[in-house]
Design a protein around this motif. Sequence first.
Motif, PDB file in Angstrom:
ATOM      1  N   SER A 106      35.249  21.083  -9.038  1.00 33.06           N
ATOM      2  CA  SER A 106      34.644  21.215 -10.663  1.00 33.06           C
ATOM      3  C   SER A 106      34.495  20.292 -11.363  1.00 33.06           C
ATOM      4  O   SER A 106      33.807  20.268 -11.868  1.00 33.06           O
ATOM      5  N   SER A 154      38.311  16.705  -7.299  1.00 34.50           N
ATOM      6  CA  SER A 154      38.171  18.008  -6.971  1.00 34.50           C
ATOM      7  C   SER A 154      36.048  18.056  -7.056  1.00 34.50           C
ATOM      8  O   SER A 154      35.496  18.008  -8.394  1.00 34.50           O
ATOM      9  N   TRP A 155      35.480  17.787  -6.151  1.00 38.79           N
ATOM     10  CA  TRP A 155      33.883  18.024  -6.591  1.00 38.79           C
ATOM     11  C   TRP A 155      33.339  19.455  -6.836  1.00 38.79           C
ATOM     12  O   TRP A 155      32.422  19.465  -7.506  1.00 38.79           O
ATOM     13  N   ASN A 187      42.836  14.170 -10.872  1.00 38.86           N
ATOM     14  CA  ASN A 187      42.366  15.873 -10.813  1.00 38.86           C
ATOM     15  C   ASN A 187      41.661  15.419 -10.018  1.00 38.86           C
ATOM     16  O   ASN A 187      40.602  16.454 -10.579  1.00 38.86           O
TER      17      ASN A 187
END
Length: 279
Positions: free
Chosen positions: A48, A45-46, A43
């Motif tokens: 996040s 995502s930078w 999952n």
Amino acid sequence: MPEPRDYRKAKRLETQCSVSQTVIEGFQRKILKRLRINKIKANFSWVSFGRPVAYIISLDPPRYSIIDGQHRVTAAREKWGESIEIPILIVNKPEYTERAEMFVQTDENRTRLHPQDKFNAELEAQRAEAVGINDIAQSVGARVGQRGGSSGADVVGAITSLKTAYRYGPDVLERTLIILREVWEHDSGRHLAVNIAGVSMLLNTYPSIKDKRVIERLRILSNKAGGGRAIQRGVVNIQGFSIPTNSVGRAAAAVVARAYNTRLSAANRLDLSKLLPED
């Protein structure tokens, strides 16, 4: 990719680099956790996860030491390869030891490090306690390291017990390691946590006791043929003893203290109430 700049004049700067330009320092390598890396990859995502934090090693060629975000960088490397560009936050930390210190400070309040990995970073950061423990271990022919990586009798992996013994006093740690070496010179289990905890607590509680007497009684206690209780792999076997305490270290100290008192006159015996008030 922006042109290399001298970021050393900036306190903090957001930029990007390729994964191939990043380096994970030696004191950080063993802490990477496969489960965490896989979760990040699944999952990614930078937004996040946030930017990894880095320090510049060199500008030509560009090389960045990752201080915080080793799992994110490793996940990006495994997912997209060395050429993928990632966002990073550059901070101004000029020395290797300071990077190690930053690593300890960043992770000790956020991620629970394995004690050995934290000790390695503390040693690189030249923290006085880690340096003192390492120097004492080396002085008595021992080596602080992870037990899983070596079966040598000189390897000490019980970091928490080492720190507790050192906090009693450097002399307590040194005496503890010498006593264990003299009793179980070739036993790879002599440095297990219960041994260090028990002997160091004994020495701290009764600082004037004679080390030779401790060594003598421990040898008898560990020698099944000599009438003592068997000690498997050098561990003080407290099973079968009625000791009113939940502390393994205190119980081990009490076992040795009782053995120490054997055949001594009442005037020379250790007062067990210092270890076990209920005794």
